[in-house]
Design a protein around this motif. Structure first.
Motif, PDB file in Angstrom:
ATOM      1  N   ARG A  36      -8.840   9.326   1.211  1.00 42.24           N
ATOM      2  CA  ARG A  36      -9.834   8.242   1.246  1.00 42.24           C
ATOM      3  C   ARG A  36      -9.316   6.998   1.939  1.00 42.24           C
ATOM      4  O   ARG A  36      -9.991   6.405   2.771  1.00 42.24           O
ATOM      5  CB  ARG A  36     -10.284   7.913  -0.191  1.00 42.24           C
ATOM      6  N   ALA A  37      -8.101   6.584   1.589  1.00 43.53           N
ATOM      7  CA  ALA A  37      -7.613   5.265   2.024  1.00 43.53           C
ATOM      8  C   ALA A  37      -6.664   5.328   3.217  1.00 43.53           C
ATOM      9  O   ALA A  37      -6.265   4.279   3.717  1.00 43.53           O
ATOM     10  CB  ALA A  37      -6.935   4.581   0.847  1.00 43.53           C
ATOM     11  N   ALA A  38      -6.294   6.545   3.683  1.00 42.32           N
ATOM     12  CA  ALA A  38      -5.392   6.707   4.843  1.00 42.32           C
ATOM     13  C   ALA A  38      -4.175   5.783   4.719  1.00 42.32           C
ATOM     14  O   ALA A  38      -4.106   4.715   5.333  1.00 42.32           O
ATOM     15  CB  ALA A  38      -6.147   6.453   6.142  1.00 42.32           C
ATOM     16  N   LEU A  39      -3.223   6.207   3.897  1.00 46.51           N
ATOM     17  CA  LEU A  39      -2.128   5.330   3.465  1.00 46.51           C
ATOM     18  C   LEU A  39      -1.195   4.825   4.575  1.00 46.51           C
ATOM     19  O   LEU A  39      -0.679   3.715   4.494  1.00 46.51           O
ATOM     20  CB  LEU A  39      -1.292   6.060   2.409  1.00 46.51           C
ATOM     21  N   ARG A  40      -1.001   5.631   5.618  1.00 50.12           N
ATOM     22  CA  ARG A  40      -0.003   5.256   6.635  1.00 50.12           C
ATOM     23  C   ARG A  40      -0.257   3.855   7.198  1.00 50.12           C
ATOM     24  O   ARG A  40      -1.364   3.550   7.621  1.00 50.12           O
ATOM     25  CB  ARG A  40      -0.004   6.295   7.779  1.00 50.12           C
ATOM     26  N   GLY A  41       0.768   3.012   7.119  1.00 50.18           N
ATOM     27  CA  GLY A  41       0.683   1.668   7.687  1.00 50.18           C
ATOM     28  C   GLY A  41      -0.027   0.651   6.813  1.00 50.18           C
ATOM     29  O   GLY A  41      -0.122  -0.523   7.176  1.00 50.18           O
ATOM     30  N   LYS A  42      -0.529   1.073   5.662  1.00 50.69           N
ATOM     31  CA  LYS A  42      -1.303   0.171   4.810  1.00 50.69           C
ATOM     32  C   LYS A  42      -0.392  -0.606   3.838  1.00 50.69           C
ATOM     33  O   LYS A  42       0.669  -0.118   3.461  1.00 50.69           O
ATOM     34  CB  LYS A  42      -2.333   0.957   3.980  1.00 50.69           C
ATOM     35  N   ALA A  43      -0.844  -1.804   3.462  1.00 49.62           N
ATOM     36  CA  ALA A  43      -0.184  -2.567   2.400  1.00 49.62           C
ATOM     37  C   ALA A  43      -0.773  -2.105   1.075  1.00 49.62           C
ATOM     38  O   ALA A  43      -1.971  -2.265   0.826  1.00 49.62           O
ATOM     39  CB  ALA A  43      -0.428  -4.054   2.589  1.00 49.62           C
ATOM     40  N   VAL A  44       0.073  -1.501   0.255  1.00 51.49           N
ATOM     41  CA  VAL A  44      -0.394  -0.863  -0.982  1.00 51.49           C
ATOM     42  C   VAL A  44       0.281  -1.503  -2.194  1.00 51.49           C
ATOM     43  O   VAL A  44       1.484  -1.759  -2.182  1.00 51.49           O
ATOM     44  CB  VAL A  44      -0.071   0.651  -0.964  1.00 51.49           C
ATOM     45  N   LEU A  45      -0.510  -1.733  -3.226  1.00 47.69           N
ATOM     46  CA  LEU A  45       0.026  -2.230  -4.492  1.00 47.69           C
ATOM     47  C   LEU A  45      -0.182  -1.163  -5.560  1.00 47.69           C
ATOM     48  O   LEU A  45      -1.298  -0.689  -5.758  1.00 47.69           O
ATOM     49  CB  LEU A  45      -0.692  -3.517  -4.926  1.00 47.69           C
ATOM     50  N   ASP A  46       0.894  -0.788  -6.263  1.00 53.25           N
ATOM     51  CA  ASP A  46       0.780   0.146  -7.377  1.00 53.25           C
ATOM     52  C   ASP A  46       1.018  -0.623  -8.675  1.00 53.25           C
ATOM     53  O   ASP A  46       2.127  -1.073  -8.957  1.00 53.25           O
ATOM     54  CB  ASP A  46       1.780   1.297  -7.217  1.00 53.25           C
ATOM     55  N   VAL A  47      -0.036  -0.770  -9.456  1.00 52.78           N
ATOM     56  CA  VAL A  47      -0.016  -1.573 -10.685  1.00 52.78           C
ATOM     57  C   VAL A  47       0.369  -0.693 -11.877  1.00 52.78           C
ATOM     58  O   VAL A  47      -0.234   0.357 -12.088  1.00 52.78           O
ATOM     59  CB  VAL A  47      -1.408  -2.205 -10.910  1.00 52.78           C
ATOM     60  N   GLY A  48       1.358  -1.111 -12.641  1.00 52.67           N
ATOM     61  CA  GLY A  48       1.848  -0.286 -13.760  1.00 52.67           C
ATOM     62  C   GLY A  48       2.594   0.912 -13.209  1.00 52.67           C
ATOM     63  O   GLY A  48       2.395   2.045 -13.650  1.00 52.67           O
ATOM     64  N   CYS A  49       3.467   0.645 -12.250  1.00 56.12           N
ATOM     65  CA  CYS A  49       4.102   1.715 -11.453  1.00 56.12           C
ATOM     66  C   CYS A  49       5.135   2.500 -12.239  1.00 56.12           C
ATOM     67  O   CYS A  49       5.510   3.597 -11.843  1.00 56.12           O
ATOM     68  CB  CYS A  49       4.748   1.115 -10.217  1.00 56.12           C
TER      69      CYS A  49
END
Ligand code: SAH
Length: 233
Positions: free
Chosen positions: A43-56
């Motif tokens: 869905r979000a096409a992760l490559r190159g994206k700024a990602v936040l993982d909450v409660g990682c």
């Protein structure tokens, strides 16, 4: 101010050293990770994206998203799991993930609209005010960004499977891992998302067969489920 239950954090800190042991109580997270990772990436096409993982926690999802080419920040309020996450990234040579001990709401005040993708998996059922966490996740996403949640449904079947089954019969998780009253119905999560300006894109169930010990994504959201949302552009 903080939306946190200290007992919950202590529980996760106590078991932190086993986080990357795939035969420990974290086995379920290791097993479901490829499923949720693909679902998010499609869905979000992760490559190159700024990602936040909450409660990682110990970084199972955060590190795997970094391996897909995202620039990942993982946040949690439990100190030991964060230490384990940092060490694991270092040992495996993944340098596009960083970890911070900061409350979701505090980061939202500091860096609103900073992330293309926000993930918050298996955390909402451990916090006192999940609606506030959903709002903070929405604030942290850029306009048009993706926000993903996963949690446990609240109904007799979820009680039977997620607590009696997983903690008492199959012993996949330590007793006391989950508190039934904190489980969240999909309709409740959907409402919090709507109120936070997120539009629901997709909902999937997660199923488990104790005989084969396999998980798969399905249309059955009666126990574990995931939702994908987008923030208005
Ligand atoms: N999201 C990870 C870990 C799930 S375990 C995964 O799915 O692989 C739940 C995590 O939520 C633990 O690491 C715990 O420390 C964290 N947590 C619980 N309450 C929290 C809070 N109020 N703020 C941030 N993290 C929290």
């Amino acid at each position: 101010m903080t939306n946190v239950d200290a007992q919950e954090l202590a529980k996760f800190s106590e078991m932190a050293h086993r986080w990357w042991d795939t035969e420990s109580e974290f086995r379920p997270l290791h097993q479901i990770n490829p499923l949720r990772l693909d679902w998010i990436d499609e869905r979000a096409a992760l490559r190159g994206k700024a990602v936040l993982d909450v409660g990682c926690g110990g970084g199972i999802l955060a590190e795997s998203m970094a391996r897909r080419g995202a620039q990942v920040t993982g946040i949690d309020l439990a100190t030991k799991p964060l230490g384990v996450a940092r060490l694991h990234a270092l040992e495996s040579g993944v340098d596009n993930v960083q970890y911070r001990e900061i409350a979701t709401e505090a980061l939202a005040a500091e860096s609103p609209a900073a992330f293309d993708v926000v993930t918050c998996m298996e955390m909402l059922e451990h916090v006192p005010d999940p609606a506030s966490a959903v709002q903070a996740c929405a604030t942290l996403a850029k306009p048009g960004g993706w926000v993903f949640f996963s949690t446990l449904n609240r109904n007799p079947k979820a009680f039977a499977f997620a607590i009696l089954g997983a903690e008492y019969v199959l012993r996949l998780l330590p007793r006391g891992t989950h508190e039934y009253a904190r489980f969240i119905r999909p309709s409740e999560l959907a409402r919090w998302c709507r109120e936070a300006g997120l539009s629901l894109q997709d909902t999937r169930g997660l199923q488990y067969n104790p005989l084969t010990r396999r998980y798969w994504l399905s249309g059955d959201t009666s126990v574990n489920y995931l939702v994908a949302c987008r923030k208005a552009p």
